[in-house]
Design an enzyme around this catalytic site. Structure first.
Site, PDB file in Angstrom:
ATOM      1  N   GLU A  61       0.821  -1.212   0.000  1.00 27.86           N
ATOM      2  CA  GLU A  61       0.000   0.000   0.000  1.00 27.86           C
ATOM      3  C   GLU A  61       0.853   1.258   0.000  1.00 27.86           C
ATOM      4  O   GLU A  61       0.586   2.208  -0.750  1.00 27.86           O
ATOM      5  CB  GLU A  61      -0.921   0.047   1.231  1.00 27.86           C
ATOM      6  CG  GLU A  61      -1.842  -1.124   1.372  1.00 27.86           C
ATOM      7  CD  GLU A  61      -1.281  -2.215   2.281  1.00 27.86           C
ATOM      8  OE1 GLU A  61      -0.146  -2.688   2.044  1.00 27.86           O
ATOM      9  OE2 GLU A  61      -1.980  -2.604   3.232  1.00 27.86           O
ATOM     10  N   CYS A  89      -2.707  -2.700   7.637  1.00 30.04           N
ATOM     11  CA  CYS A  89      -2.246  -2.616   9.023  1.00 30.04           C
ATOM     12  C   CYS A  89      -2.381  -1.162   9.500  1.00 30.04           C
ATOM     13  O   CYS A  89      -2.707  -0.271   8.701  1.00 30.04           O
ATOM     14  CB  CYS A  89      -0.787  -3.080   9.099  1.00 30.04           C
ATOM     15  SG  CYS A  89       0.373  -1.919   8.328  1.00 30.04           S
TER      16      CYS A  89
END
Length: 160
Positions: A61, A89
């Protein structure tokens, strides 16, 4: 003249993210892939590169966000959708909020470290300065299977 291509839908974008995730396995990294879509067009696609780069922040990401910002020439990505195979996360969810991403689509939930609904919910935290719309579970079974196979191979026969 050819007609313009149809905008990329969530499932098609997730297929691209899955293809990226498979590339991470070659480096011994957890198979997570991400794509960034703006106006129905992919502007970035990356996979985890922590093992290859020895960089704990080299999550799919974050790498995709950096590439998208560079390609678009701006850090505010409010018109973008980030499509990722695993629920982000806390680090990555924070980056999505900081980049003002408009929308997140993820595949497999992460009950141990997920920060977009499972363990935490940073994209919807009213104390933060931006909300990210979240669409969970797109091709979740395929994404979860890819991760399960990776970890089963790492443990070897007998699951040790």
């Amino acid at each position: 003249m050819d007609p313009p291509a149809a905008p990329l839908g969530d499932a098609a974008a997730m297929e691209l993210a899955i293809a990226e995730a498979r590339l991470a396995v070659a480096d011994g990294d957890v198979p997570v892939g991400a794509v960034v879509v703006a106006d129905g067009v992919v502007v970035a696609r990356r996979h985890n590169e922590r093992e290859r780069s020895a960089d704990p922040t080299a999550h799919a990401e974050l790498l995709a966000l950096r590439d998208a910002a560079g390609r678009l020439g701006r850090w505010r990505l409010s018109d973008c959708t980030v499509v990722v195979t695993l629920e982000p996360c806390p680090m990555c969810a924070g980056a999505l909020v900081a980049a003002r991403v408009g929308r997140l689509v993820f595949g497999a939930a992460d009950p141990k470290a997920g920060a977009c609904g499972s363990l935490y919910n940073l994209p919807a935290d009213p104390r933060l300065n931006h909300d990210v719309q979240v669409e969970p579970g797109v091709l979740a079974e395929c994404c979860a299977k890819l991760l399960a196979e990776f970890f089963a191979d790492r443990r070897g026969p007998g699951g040790t």
